[in-house]
Design a protein around this motif. Structure first.
Motif, short mmCIF file in Angstrom:
data_model
loop_
_atom_site.label_atom_id
_atom_site.label_comp_id
_atom_site.label_asym_id
_atom_site.label_seq_id
_atom_site.Cartn_x
_atom_site.Cartn_y
_atom_site.Cartn_z
N ARG A 89 0.85 -1.19 0.00
CA ARG A 89 0.00 0.00 0.00
C ARG A 89 0.88 1.24 0.00
N LYS A 90 0.44 2.23 -0.75
CA LYS A 90 1.12 3.53 -0.73
C LYS A 90 0.27 4.49 0.08
N TYR A 91 0.91 5.44 0.75
CA TYR A 91 0.18 6.41 1.56
C TYR A 91 0.93 7.73 1.59
N SER A 92 0.22 8.78 1.96
CA SER A 92 0.83 10.10 2.13
C SER A 92 0.92 10.36 3.61
N SER A 93 2.09 10.76 4.09
CA SER A 93 2.26 10.97 5.52
C SER A 93 2.39 12.46 5.87
N GLY A 94 2.03 13.34 4.94
CA GLY A 94 2.07 14.77 5.21
C GLY A 94 3.46 15.37 5.00
N TYR A 95 3.51 16.67 4.94
CA TYR A 95 4.76 17.42 4.75
C TYR A 95 5.51 16.98 3.50
N GLY A 96 4.79 16.56 2.47
CA GLY A 96 5.41 16.16 1.21
C GLY A 96 6.01 14.78 1.20
N LYS A 97 5.83 14.02 2.29
CA LYS A 97 6.38 12.67 2.36
C LYS A 97 5.36 11.68 1.80
N ILE A 98 5.87 10.68 1.11
CA ILE A 98 5.03 9.56 0.73
C ILE A 98 5.65 8.30 1.28
N GLY A 99 4.81 7.32 1.53
CA GLY A 99 5.31 6.10 2.11
C GLY A 99 4.74 4.89 1.42
N SER A 100 5.30 3.75 1.75
CA SER A 100 4.82 2.49 1.24
C SER A 100 4.94 1.47 2.36
N ARG A 101 3.88 0.65 2.48
CA ARG A 101 3.86 -0.38 3.50
C ARG A 101 3.76 -1.74 2.83
N LEU A 102 4.66 -2.63 3.20
CA LEU A 102 4.64 -4.01 2.73
C LEU A 102 4.10 -4.86 3.86
N ARG A 103 3.08 -5.68 3.57
CA ARG A 103 2.53 -6.59 4.57
C ARG A 103 2.58 -8.00 4.01
N ILE A 104 3.17 -8.90 4.79
CA ILE A 104 3.24 -10.31 4.41
C ILE A 104 2.51 -11.09 5.50
N MET A 105 1.44 -11.77 5.09
CA MET A 105 0.64 -12.55 6.03
C MET A 105 1.11 -13.99 6.07
N HIS A 106 0.95 -14.60 7.23
CA HIS A 106 1.27 -16.02 7.42
C HIS A 106 2.70 -16.32 6.94
N VAL A 107 3.68 -15.60 7.49
CA VAL A 107 5.07 -15.79 7.04
C VAL A 107 5.54 -17.21 7.36
N ASP A 108 6.44 -17.69 6.51
CA ASP A 108 7.12 -18.95 6.79
C ASP A 108 8.60 -18.76 6.50
N ILE A 109 9.39 -19.80 6.72
CA ILE A 109 10.85 -19.63 6.60
C ILE A 109 11.27 -19.22 5.19
N HIS A 110 10.44 -19.49 4.19
CA HIS A 110 10.78 -19.09 2.82
C HIS A 110 10.68 -17.58 2.61
N ASP A 111 10.03 -16.88 3.54
CA ASP A 111 9.92 -15.41 3.45
C ASP A 111 11.16 -14.72 4.02
N THR A 112 12.05 -15.47 4.67
CA THR A 112 13.29 -14.89 5.19
C THR A 112 14.10 -14.30 4.04
N GLY A 113 14.64 -13.10 4.23
CA GLY A 113 15.47 -12.51 3.18
C GLY A 113 15.71 -11.03 3.39
N TYR A 114 16.34 -10.42 2.40
CA TYR A 114 16.64 -8.99 2.38
C TYR A 114 15.51 -8.30 1.61
N TYR A 115 14.83 -7.36 2.26
CA TYR A 115 13.75 -6.61 1.63
C TYR A 115 14.21 -5.18 1.40
N LYS A 116 13.98 -4.72 0.18
CA LYS A 116 14.45 -3.38 -0.20
C LYS A 116 13.27 -2.54 -0.67
N CYS A 117 13.21 -1.32 -0.17
CA CYS A 117 12.26 -0.32 -0.63
C CYS A 117 13.07 0.67 -1.46
#
Length: 161
Positions: A89-117
Motif C-alpha cells: 500500500r502507498k500512503y501520504s504521511s504529510g509534509y510532502g512525504k510519501i510512504g509504502s507499506r509491505l505486509r506479508i501474512m502467514h510468514v514462513d521460513i521461505h519469506d526470510t530474506g533482504y527486503y528493499k524499498c
C-alpha cells in the motif's frame, strides 16, 4: 538568483557566489531557477524477526521532487503482490512525504530474506534495506493418529505380520 532572510539582513547569492547585503524585513526566500529535484529517505526499514505464521509489516517513507515511485524487492528480485499473502500500500504521511507499506501474512521460513524499498524519480534513486528473519514454528503432534494398514502386509520388517 536566490535570496534568504537572516535576521534583518537578506543575503543574495549570485551566479559568481558573491553575497550582497541589504536591509529588508519583508522579503521571503525566492528562487528564479526551475524547481530543484531531490529525493531522500525519511524513514528507513528496520530488521524484523517473526515466528512462522505471523504477519509482518515493513514501512519506508521518502520525500522528493518530482514525486517518486516506490518499488519493493526481496533478495534483489521485484516483489509482486499476492492475494492473501503479500500486500503493498502507498500512503501520504504529510509534509510532502510519501510512504509504502509491505505486509506479508502467514510468514514462513521461505519469506526470510533482504527486503528493499527503492524510490526513484526523474533524476534520483534512493533505497533502504531491512532483513526479515522467520523462525520455524513448533511442530504440534496430531491429536488423532490414524490407524493405517501396513504398506506391505506380508513383510514383518516393514510393518506387516
Amino acid at each position: 538568483m536566490k535570496s534568504m532572510i537572516l535576521g534583518h539582513l537578506r543575503l543574495r547569492k549570485k551566479k559568481n557566489h558573491k553575497e550582497e547585503k541589504r536591509g529588508d524585513f519583508n522579503s521571503k526566500t525566492t528562487s528564479n531557477n526551475a524547481e530543484t529535484s531531490f529525493l531522500v529517505v525519511e524513514k528507513s526499514l528496520t530488521n524484523v524477526t517473526k515466528s512462522s505464521g505471523e504477519t509482518v509489516r515493513m514501512k519506508c517513507e521518502v520525500k522528493g521532487r518530482p514525486v517518486p515511485k516506490i518499488r519493493w524487492y526481496k533478495n534483489e528480485a521485484p516483489l509482486e503482490q499476492e492475494r492473501g499473502k503479500v500486500d503493498v500500500r502507498k500512503y501520504s504521511s504529510g509534509y510532502g512525504k510519501i510512504g509504502s507499506r509491505l505486509r506479508i501474512m502467514h510468514v514462513d521460513i521461505h519469506d526470510t530474506g533482504y527486503y528493499k524499498c527503492e524510490a526513484t524519480n526523474d533524476k534520483h534513486s534512493v533505497e533502504t534495506t531491512g532483513i526479515l528473519m522467520v523462525k520455524a514454528g513448533r511442530m504440534q503432534s496430531p491429536s488423532i493418529i490414524p490407524n493405517f494398514p501396513p504398506p506391505f502386509p506380508h513383510f514383518p520388517a516393514l510393518g506387516g505380520r
